[in-house]
Design a protein around this motif. Structure first.
Motif, PDB file in Angstrom:
ATOM      1  N   CYS A 131       0.767  -1.203   0.112  1.00 14.05           N
ATOM      2  CA  CYS A 131       0.056  -0.022  -0.141  1.00 14.05           C
ATOM      3  C   CYS A 131       0.857   1.406  -0.230  1.00 14.05           C
ATOM      4  N   THR A 132       0.293   2.290  -0.663  1.00 14.68           N
ATOM      5  CA  THR A 132       0.972   3.526  -0.807  1.00 14.68           C
ATOM      6  C   THR A 132      -0.185   4.663  -0.136  1.00 14.68           C
ATOM      7  N   ILE A 133       0.000   5.289   1.000  1.00 20.13           N
ATOM      8  CA  ILE A 133      -0.916   6.108   1.385  1.00 20.13           C
ATOM      9  C   ILE A 133      -0.356   7.677   1.290  1.00 20.13           C
ATOM     10  N   ARG A 134      -1.296   8.538   0.776  1.00 22.58           N
ATOM     11  CA  ARG A 134      -0.903   9.800   0.737  1.00 22.58           C
ATOM     12  C   ARG A 134      -1.952  10.677   1.347  1.00 22.58           C
ATOM     13  N   MET A 135      -1.528  11.606   2.217  1.00 27.69           N
ATOM     14  CA  MET A 135      -2.492  12.494   2.994  1.00 27.69           C
ATOM     15  C   MET A 135      -2.131  13.855   2.555  1.00 27.69           C
ATOM     16  N   VAL A 136      -3.280  14.516   2.128  1.00 20.71           N
ATOM     17  CA  VAL A 136      -3.429  15.917   1.475  1.00 20.71           C
ATOM     18  C   VAL A 136      -4.283  17.028   2.211  1.00 20.71           C
ATOM     19  N   LYS A 137      -3.692  17.985   2.344  1.00 21.75           N
ATOM     20  CA  LYS A 137      -4.528  19.165   2.979  1.00 21.75           C
ATOM     21  C   LYS A 137      -4.922  19.792   1.795  1.00 21.75           C
ATOM     22  N   LEU A 138      -6.407  19.914   1.547  1.00 21.73           N
ATOM     23  CA  LEU A 138      -7.072  20.233   0.599  1.00 21.73           C
ATOM     24  C   LEU A 138      -7.520  21.786   0.650  1.00 21.73           C
ATOM     25  N   SER A 139      -7.695  22.287   1.916  1.00 22.41           N
ATOM     26  CA  SER A 139      -7.848  23.587   2.179  1.00 22.41           C
ATOM     27  C   SER A 139      -6.814  24.672   2.396  1.00 22.41           C
ATOM     28  N   GLU A 140      -6.791  25.825   2.512  1.00 21.09           N
ATOM     29  CA  GLU A 140      -5.762  26.640   2.626  1.00 21.09           C
ATOM     30  C   GLU A 140      -5.406  27.004   3.869  1.00 21.09           C
ATOM     31  N   THR A 141      -3.980  27.664   3.926  1.00 21.96           N
ATOM     32  CA  THR A 141      -3.656  28.025   5.152  1.00 21.96           C
ATOM     33  C   THR A 141      -4.127  29.222   5.884  1.00 21.96           C
ATOM     34  N   GLY A 142      -4.856  30.096   5.054  1.00 18.56           N
ATOM     35  CA  GLY A 142      -5.619  31.412   5.947  1.00 18.56           C
ATOM     36  C   GLY A 142      -6.705  31.135   6.785  1.00 18.56           C
ATOM     37  N   ASN A 143      -7.337  29.949   6.729  1.00 16.66           N
ATOM     38  CA  ASN A 143      -8.476  29.684   7.427  1.00 16.66           C
ATOM     39  C   ASN A 143      -8.192  28.578   8.849  1.00 16.66           C
ATOM     40  N   SER A 144      -7.408  27.788   8.389  1.00 18.22           N
ATOM     41  CA  SER A 144      -7.154  26.750   9.463  1.00 18.22           C
ATOM     42  C   SER A 144      -5.982  25.884   9.152  1.00 18.22           C
TER      43      SER A 144
END
Length: 389
Positions: A131-144
């Motif tokens: 397995c290869t698992i990738r975690m990505v933050k979809l929203s931007e830094t300005g809010n949270s």
């Protein structure tokens, strides 16, 4: 009996890992011939970091859009614990972080982080699989912001960082680069981190098309000399150069620390190419005023110098046009003046096609998924032609 021994062994390893994984220089030896349960913190020994990230006592801090981590393992189960920042309890529903988790490139989690701690079981199988698992933050830094806490797997051996790709691209931009409103129903929708999706932005997609690693340094409303303004007055809070040398920006804090108080280590995180896409918000200030446009051009030259100082070996593309190309001539002039002054020929300009109503719109007239994809394809083709990637 073998199962009992495996459980005992895994408990011992779990204890060792929690006490040792906090140190990025320490790596725990785990028997690769035994299927055991172990927990890891997302340090360099165990994960490949995506974009600008920062190690904290809580785990791996994610601020900018698209930031995250990736790892591989052979096993039967994986759970990941994600943490909110210090303000998670006071955030409104339209500002909390949006996170995506992929298993072997298949999206298995797309959630808003509403709690201080949330644990996801992202993979489970009766037989061991690669397995290869990738975690990505979809929203931007300005809010949270958010934190990748512990990663627990039932596996043979430890989790391992995936391999670095041949090239790395940094994208500096505004809401367009963040993927603002790309998942919204139409242009009548308002901003929400729920409809922000960095994985559908031209930046993320360009990196995919070129099989490159990426980093998004982007924040809605920002520009070269002014943030977005509705009345033509300059908005000095929205100048990207103020934050470019920081790990992140915005109000979200972790252990009392703000993202813009953490200096980014360029030397340890070199990139091959920087794409600057700033000017859409500046135009809300400059309009067609020749003096203001000249001010933008002059500041643009200085920003190229700042980018070059921090990325001495990178190629630089100065791009504009998706939501309007009115300031693109100033971008071209800024590049010409910079090259003439410095002799640095690793800098060029690129004009995106302006979005079309036939391709639809995202929230607040931002680019739709179709427009973002078309923009990625045109930019990727330009990079292939210019750099031979």
């Amino acid at each position: 009996m073998k199962r009992l021994l495996a459980i005992i062994l895994s408990m011992l390893m779990l204890t060792l890992c929690f006490t040792g994984c906090g140190n990025a220089e320490e790596e725990i030896e785990i028997d690769e011939d035994v299927l055991s349960v172990n927990s890891f913190l997302p340090t360099d020994n165990y994960v490949k970091k995506l974009g600008r990230t920062e190690e904290t006592e809580s785990g791996l801090w994610l601020a900018y859009s698209g930031s995250g981590a990736e790892f591989s393992f052979n096993g039967t189960k994986a759970t990941i614990t994600l943490l909110g920042d210090d303000t998670i309890g006071s955030e409104d529903w339209n500002s909390v972080p949006r996170i995506a988790i992929y298993v072997n490139d298949e999206l298995v989690v797309d959630e808003m982080l509403m709690e201080e701690s949330t644990t996801f079981t992202v993979f489970e199988s009766e037989t061991a699989e690669d397995c290869t698992i990738r975690m990505v933050k979809l929203s931007e830094t300005g809010n949270s912001t958010c934190v990748i806490g512990s990663i627990e797997v039932e596996a043979y051996g430890a989790i391992k960082p995936t391999a670095d790709k041949e090239h790395t691209i940094e994208f500096i931009g505004d809401s367009i680069t963040c993927g603002y409103g790309v998942d919204a129903e139409d242009q009548n929708s308002s901003f929400s981190t729920r409809t922000e999706n960095a994985s559908k932005s031209y930046a993320y997609l360009t990196a995919e098309l070129l099989d490159a690693d990426y980093s998004l340094v982007s924040k809605s409303g920002h520009g070269i000399i002014s943030g977005y303004t509705s009345d033509g007055t300059i908005q000095s809070w929205g100048v990207m150069s103020d934050y470019y040398e920081c790990f992140g920006s915005g109000s979200g804090t972790v252990n009392g620390v703000t993202p813009d108080s953490v200096e980014w280590d360029f030397d340890s995180n070199p990139v091959d190419l920087v794409v600057i896409n700033l000017g859409t918000n500046d135009y809300s200030y400059t309009g067609s005023d020749a003096d203001k446009q000249a001010e933008y051009k002059t500041a643009y030259v200085e920003f190229i110098k700042q980018v070059r100082e921090n990325n001495p070996d990178a190629y630089i593309i100065c791009a504009l046009g998706i939501m309007g190309n009115e300031l693109y001539p100033m971008v071209e002039e800024a590049v010409s003046e910079y090259v003439a002054e410095t002799g640095d020929e690793k800098v060029t300009s690129f004009e995106f096609d302006v979005q079309s109503s036939s391709d639809g719109y995202g929230a607040d007239w931002h680019p739709s998924a179709v427009t973002q994809q078309k923009s990625a394809e045109s930019l990727a083709e330009f990079i292939r032609e210019w750099l031979g990637w």
